[in-house]
Design an enzyme around this catalytic site. Structure first.
Site, PDB file in Angstrom:
ATOM      1  N   HIS A 121      -7.864  -1.679   0.741  1.00 13.18           N
ATOM      2  CA  HIS A 121      -7.214  -0.826   1.095  1.00 13.18           C
ATOM      3  C   HIS A 121      -6.431  -0.860   2.572  1.00 13.18           C
ATOM      4  O   HIS A 121      -7.142   0.025   3.504  1.00 13.18           O
ATOM      5  CB  HIS A 121      -7.526   0.542   0.514  1.00 13.18           C
ATOM      6  CG  HIS A 121      -7.583   0.849  -0.693  1.00 13.18           C
ATOM      7  ND1 HIS A 121      -6.701   1.324  -1.746  1.00 13.18           N
ATOM      8  CD2 HIS A 121      -8.660   0.656  -1.681  1.00 13.18           C
ATOM      9  CE1 HIS A 121      -7.031   1.435  -2.778  1.00 13.18           C
ATOM     10  NE2 HIS A 121      -8.228   0.916  -2.898  1.00 13.18           N
ATOM     11  N   GLU A 180      -3.975   0.982   3.692  1.00 14.66           N
ATOM     12  CA  GLU A 180      -3.433   1.938   3.998  1.00 14.66           C
ATOM     13  C   GLU A 180      -4.359   2.988   4.594  1.00 14.66           C
ATOM     14  O   GLU A 180      -3.727   4.237   5.382  1.00 14.66           O
ATOM     15  CB  GLU A 180      -2.721   2.624   2.821  1.00 14.66           C
ATOM     16  CG  GLU A 180      -3.679   3.222   1.746  1.00 14.66           C
ATOM     17  CD  GLU A 180      -4.176   2.227   0.615  1.00 14.66           C
ATOM     18  OE1 GLU A 180      -4.338   2.489  -0.437  1.00 14.66           O
ATOM     19  OE2 GLU A 180      -4.175   1.029   0.906  1.00 14.66           O
ATOM     20  N   LYS A 237       3.648  16.171   5.484  1.00 13.17           N
ATOM     21  CA  LYS A 237       3.476  17.427   6.551  1.00 13.17           C
ATOM     22  C   LYS A 237       3.736  16.649   8.006  1.00 13.17           C
ATOM     23  O   LYS A 237       4.248  17.821   8.603  1.00 13.17           O
ATOM     24  CB  LYS A 237       1.888  17.818   6.605  1.00 13.17           C
ATOM     25  CG  LYS A 237       1.682  18.858   7.436  1.00 13.17           C
ATOM     26  CD  LYS A 237       2.301  19.951   6.947  1.00 13.17           C
ATOM     27  CE  LYS A 237       1.868  20.825   5.712  1.00 13.17           C
ATOM     28  NZ  LYS A 237       2.261  21.992   5.490  1.00 13.17           N
ATOM     29  N   GLY A 284      -5.187   2.508  -8.200  1.00 13.15           N
ATOM     30  CA  GLY A 284      -5.117   3.334  -9.407  1.00 13.15           C
ATOM     31  C   GLY A 284      -6.383   3.231 -10.256  1.00 13.15           C
ATOM     32  O   GLY A 284      -7.423   2.455  -9.764  1.00 13.15           O
ATOM     33  N   ASP A 315       6.303  24.797   6.196  1.00 12.16           N
ATOM     34  CA  ASP A 315       7.174  23.977   5.359  1.00 12.16           C
ATOM     35  C   ASP A 315       8.258  25.008   5.027  1.00 12.16           C
ATOM     36  O   ASP A 315       9.530  24.608   5.267  1.00 12.16           O
ATOM     37  CB  ASP A 315       6.597  23.807   3.998  1.00 12.16           C
ATOM     38  CG  ASP A 315       5.192  22.858   4.364  1.00 12.16           C
ATOM     39  OD1 ASP A 315       5.230  22.085   5.259  1.00 12.16           O
ATOM     40  OD2 ASP A 315       4.149  22.967   3.173  1.00 12.16           O
ATOM     41  N   CYS A 372      -5.148  -3.308  -4.287  1.00 10.36           N
ATOM     42  CA  CYS A 372      -6.293  -3.175  -5.250  1.00 10.36           C
ATOM     43  C   CYS A 372      -5.749  -3.225  -6.576  1.00 10.36           C
ATOM     44  O   CYS A 372      -5.655  -4.221  -7.135  1.00 10.36           O
ATOM     45  CB  CYS A 372      -6.873  -1.866  -4.828  1.00 10.36           C
ATOM     46  SG  CYS A 372      -8.460  -1.288  -5.489  1.00 10.36           S
ATOM     47  N   TYR A 373      -5.788  -2.134  -7.508  1.00 13.68           N
ATOM     48  CA  TYR A 373      -5.250  -2.213  -8.828  1.00 13.68           C
ATOM     49  C   TYR A 373      -3.853  -2.946  -8.738  1.00 13.68           C
ATOM     50  O   TYR A 373      -3.493  -3.634  -9.731  1.00 13.68           O
ATOM     51  CB  TYR A 373      -5.186  -1.148  -9.286  1.00 13.68           C
ATOM     52  CG  TYR A 373      -4.662  -1.027 -10.760  1.00 13.68           C
ATOM     53  CD1 TYR A 373      -5.813  -1.254 -11.857  1.00 13.68           C
ATOM     54  CD2 TYR A 373      -3.434  -0.706 -11.116  1.00 13.68           C
ATOM     55  CE1 TYR A 373      -5.321  -1.557 -13.203  1.00 13.68           C
ATOM     56  CE2 TYR A 373      -2.932  -0.640 -12.519  1.00 13.68           C
ATOM     57  CZ  TYR A 373      -3.719  -1.145 -13.470  1.00 13.68           C
ATOM     58  OH  TYR A 373      -3.211  -1.311 -14.676  1.00 13.68           O
TER      59      TYR A 373
END
Length: 519
Positions: A171, A173, A375, A54, A229, A81-82
């Site tokens: 990170h 991710e 998505k 964040g 979508d 991280c944060y």
């Protein structure tokens, strides 16, 4: 009930990447606000918690901190991280400014404790990671041990000595941390002991049953836009309630070439859907006359869409529900809270007309089956439901249509110009066999004229930008290095075939810092 990992969102613009990585492990993930209470967590009964990164500092006057009671639940926690700084602050460690923001690749070196930690199982002692932070932990809490260090962050990975609470300063991710998915998988599968029972096949069956039970014998109206979508929403509702689904395609004059026909063709023979087209190009162009500011364009298009859709919906007396193709990225980019009882920690990047844009006066209850899907999961679901593969893999198209690909004021002439250029780009990408290997490609009409020479004469005409990106989740994206011969053919065809254009440029911006669309 599926096993769940909760991702606490502390304002990370790419918090969805964490959730996606968890789902790639076959475990359902749910993004929740950072200020979720211990009672709410108990009710959701997760296997584990992940604290996101964040933009804040734990040293701010009113820092975003997780509820202290969460640490007493006995649920495994991973802070990123944060999120790791949050852990340090909660357990009386010290977090200070790093002196300068550390952003980019770094080398993580595992300590002996890190080498034997289940978090780093099947990863090397020395590995590349991706940093993005301004603060760092400078004093380790007494109850923690160091699992990894880096040059700029001596306390780079940690674990509580007696509890399954872990933290990493980097990170995992993002793709720039090559072993990040392994680490997240280790946390989800080994530390949280999750079995992995999340799949699109299960999601489809469960959602169809849930929709059938919730909707009962009522009618549902669905807006079909031509995008993946809304098509998947229509498909899953068709499976759930059959002919009680009524679809409306609003032709705003801002669609791609052949869009309405493509939608009808995709559904004919596959689903028994009642599709109505509402033509309203004149109204949309009138609303956009003289408007150049991107957000105002989106607001006006959204408001007009609501009016046109509401008028068309009057044909279906007694309809109780309105279905929308809202997905996770729409929610995050619009700065909307994922839970109404909490405040969103995310900044508004751009408005989405299907997020928070439908007034109560419409009188419908919203049905959003894809609200918590990414998505790539939407595409998987479309295949699972039997949508034609060519349609499922169509590149995304923005809700406001070509209006946001015509920079500046929107006119019929300009829209036709960008529509023709866009068709050329897509045709050539398909001819080159690249359509499935890139994620999104389109043309943008720029508010720039330049001098050219055509037929031995001077021209002063418009410029078109070509945008082509590759991405897994549309939250981050890299520009695609198209072959020279493809770019050359695209440029030649646009200049020769699109009247009023004498220059073509190629957009080599990644997201971030740019967004995929120009507006």
């Amino acid at each position: 009930m599926h096993e769940t990992i909760l991702v606490l969102n502390f304002g990370a613009q790419y918090v969805q990447l964490i959730a996606r990585r968890v789902r790639e492990c076959g475990v359902y993930s749910q993004i929740v606000p950072f200020d979720i209470t211990a009672d709410e967590v108990r009710r959701l009964n997760p296997q584990g918690l992940i604290f996101s990164g964040g933009p804040s500092s734990v040293n701010d006057e009113n820092p975003r901190l997780a509820a202290p009671a969460l640490y007493e639940l006995g649920i495994p926690i991973l802070g990123i991280c944060y999120g790791m700084q949050n852990l340090a602050a909660a357990f009386n460690g010290t977090v200070q400014s790093a002196g300068h923001r550390e952003y980019g690749r770094a080398a993580l070196h595992l300590t002996p404790d890190g080498e034997t930690s289940p978090l780093f199982r099947n990863t090397p002692k020395n590995q590349q990671v991706w940093m993005s932070h301004g603060d760092r932990v400078t004093r380790l809490p007494a109850d923690f041990t160091i699992l990894g260090t880096s040059e700029s962050s001596p306390i780079c990975a940690v674990k509580h000595k007696t509890k399954d609470i872990y933290g990493v300063q980097y990170h995992p991710e993002v793709v720039h941390s090559p072993f990040g998915q392994t680490i997240i998988g280790n946390f989800v599968k080994d530390i949280c002991t999750s079995r992995g029972d999340w799949s699109m096949k299960n999601f489809a069956a469960e959602t169809i049953e849930r929709l059938r039970n919730e909707i009962g014998n009522d009618q549902v109206i669905c807006g079909l836009s031509g995008g993946v979508d809304s098509a998947v929403v229509a498909a899953i509702l068709s499976k759930a309630i059959g002919k009680r689904l009524k679809c409306i395609l609003v032709d705003n004059g801002l669609l791609r070439r052949g869009e309405a026909e493509a939608v009808r063709t995709a559904f004919e023979g596959h689903f028994d859907i009642d599709l109505h087209t509402a033509g309203a190009a004149d109204e949309f162009f009138a609303d956009l006359a003289g408007i150049t500011e991107p957000q105002e364009k989106r607001r006006r298009i959204g408001h007009r869409f609501i009016d046109v859709f509401a008028q068309a919906a009057k044909e279906f007396n007694g309809a109780k529900y309105l279905a929308q193709g809202t997905i996770y990225p729409d929610i995050i980019e619009s700065g909307q809270a994922l839970h109404q009882s909490h405040t969103s920690a995310n900044a508004t990047i751009k408005l989405h007309h299907n997020v928070g844009g439908l007034p109560e006066k419409l009188g419908f209850q919203l049905v959003e089956p894809l609200r918590e899907l990414f998505k790539d999961e939407v595409r998987q679901l479309g295949i699972e439901l039997g949508l034609p593969e060519d349609f499922v893999w169509r590149h995304p198209f923005p809700g406001p249509g070509l209006a946001v690909r015509c920079i500046g004021e929107v006119t019929r002439e300009k829209i036709e110009r960008v529509r023709q250029a866009d068709a050329v780009v897509i045709e050539e990408i398909r001819c080159a066999g690249l359509y499935r290997s890139v994620s999104q490609v389109f043309a943008v009409l720029l508010p720039v004229k330049s001098v050219g020479v055509m037929g031995d004469g001077r021209t002063y005409e418009d410029a078109v930008a070509v945008r082509c990106v590759t991405t897994d989740d549309f939250m981050t994206a890299d520009w695609s290095p198209l072959p020279d011969e493809v770019l050359r053919k695209i440029s030649t065809r646009i200049i020769n075939e699109v009247k009023g254009v004498n220059r073509v440029v190629y957009d080599i911006s990644s997201k971030p810092p740019a967004t995929i669309e120009w507006e």
